[in-house]
Motif scaffolding. Structure first.
Motif, PDB file in Angstrom:
ATOM      1  N   UNK A   1       0.794  -1.236  -0.036  1.00  0.00           N
ATOM      2  CA  UNK A   1       0.103  -0.076  -0.189  1.00  0.00           C
ATOM      3  C   UNK A   1       0.825   1.160   0.213  1.00  0.00           C
ATOM      4  N   UNK A   2       0.819   1.929  -0.948  1.00  0.00           N
ATOM      5  CA  UNK A   2       1.514   3.344  -1.158  1.00  0.00           C
ATOM      6  C   UNK A   2       0.764   4.299  -1.148  1.00  0.00           C
ATOM      7  N   UNK A   3       0.470   5.170  -0.002  1.00  0.00           N
ATOM      8  CA  UNK A   3      -0.336   6.279   0.012  1.00  0.00           C
ATOM      9  C   UNK A   3       0.338   7.248   1.098  1.00  0.00           C
ATOM     10  N   UNK A   4       0.380   8.613   0.417  1.00  0.00           N
ATOM     11  CA  UNK A   4       1.046   9.523   1.291  1.00  0.00           C
ATOM     12  C   UNK A   4      -0.173  10.345   2.470  1.00  0.00           C
ATOM     13  N   UNK A   5      -1.427   9.971   2.033  1.00  0.00           N
ATOM     14  CA  UNK A   5      -2.588  10.551   3.266  1.00  0.00           C
ATOM     15  C   UNK A   5      -2.582   9.647   4.295  1.00  0.00           C
TER      16      UNK A   5
ATOM     17  N   UNK B   1      -0.329  -4.260  -5.757  1.00  0.00           N
ATOM     18  CA  UNK B   1      -0.151  -3.063  -5.364  1.00  0.00           C
ATOM     19  C   UNK B   1      -1.240  -2.024  -5.244  1.00  0.00           C
ATOM     20  N   UNK B   2      -1.268  -1.279  -4.244  1.00  0.00           N
ATOM     21  CA  UNK B   2      -2.106  -0.008  -4.338  1.00  0.00           C
ATOM     22  C   UNK B   2      -1.559   0.931  -4.082  1.00  0.00           C
ATOM     23  N   UNK B   3      -1.626   1.860  -5.310  1.00  0.00           N
ATOM     24  CA  UNK B   3      -0.580   2.969  -5.380  1.00  0.00           C
ATOM     25  C   UNK B   3      -1.424   4.222  -5.737  1.00  0.00           C
ATOM     26  N   UNK B   4      -0.810   5.282  -4.902  1.00  0.00           N
ATOM     27  CA  UNK B   4      -1.402   6.769  -5.183  1.00  0.00           C
ATOM     28  C   UNK B   4      -0.563   7.301  -6.198  1.00  0.00           C
ATOM     29  N   UNK B   5      -1.137   7.618  -7.381  1.00  0.00           N
ATOM     30  CA  UNK B   5      -0.257   8.229  -8.567  1.00  0.00           C
ATOM     31  C   UNK B   5       0.120   9.656  -8.319  1.00  0.00           C
ATOM     32  N   UNK B   6      -0.316  10.138  -7.083  1.00  0.00           N
ATOM     33  CA  UNK B   6       0.181  11.545  -6.926  1.00  0.00           C
ATOM     34  C   UNK B   6       1.657  11.536  -6.251  1.00  0.00           C
TER      35      UNK B   6
END
Length: 108
Positions: free
Chosen positions: A14-18, A59-64
């Motif tokens: 899980x790739x998330x910045x929030x 993979x759950x990916x935040x594109x931002x």
């Protein structure tokens, strides 16, 4: 890919910045018995994908995030079995479509 109770546990990156979104998704997925690695950096995710002995199923990916598209490429190069689902967020539909053209399984 269905995340039902009959599905064996998945290895999920899980790739998330929030942090609030990351925490909620992490808790939800772990609560369903999946193994989750939560990161906030594309560089760290790329390193983890390349160095882990076992591949990630999802993979759950935040594109931002910076390096978001590179994470997609590295995950798909490491294993054609890894499904990447992008979360374009505020990057918009164009980014989601581009991610699909680059090999993402889907976007939310």
């Amino acid at each position: 890919m269905s995340l039902t109770k009959t599905t064996p546990p998945l290895r999920i990156l899980l790739l998330e910045n929030d942090t609030s979104v990351q925490a909620a998704l992490d808790e939800y997925l772990r609560g369903r018995g999946h193994y989750v690695v939560s990161l906030q950096s594309g560089v760290m995710a790329i390193r983890r994908i390349r160095e882990d002995v076992e591949i990630f199923d999802l993979v759950l990916l935040n594109l931002a995030l910076p390096d978001g598209m590179e994470v997609l490429h590295v995950a798909r190069q490491r294993s054609g079995e890894t499904q990447v689902v992008t979360m374009p967020g505020f990057t918009g539909l164009d980014a989601a479509i581009e991610s699909m053209l680059q090999g993402a399984f889907d976007y939310v």
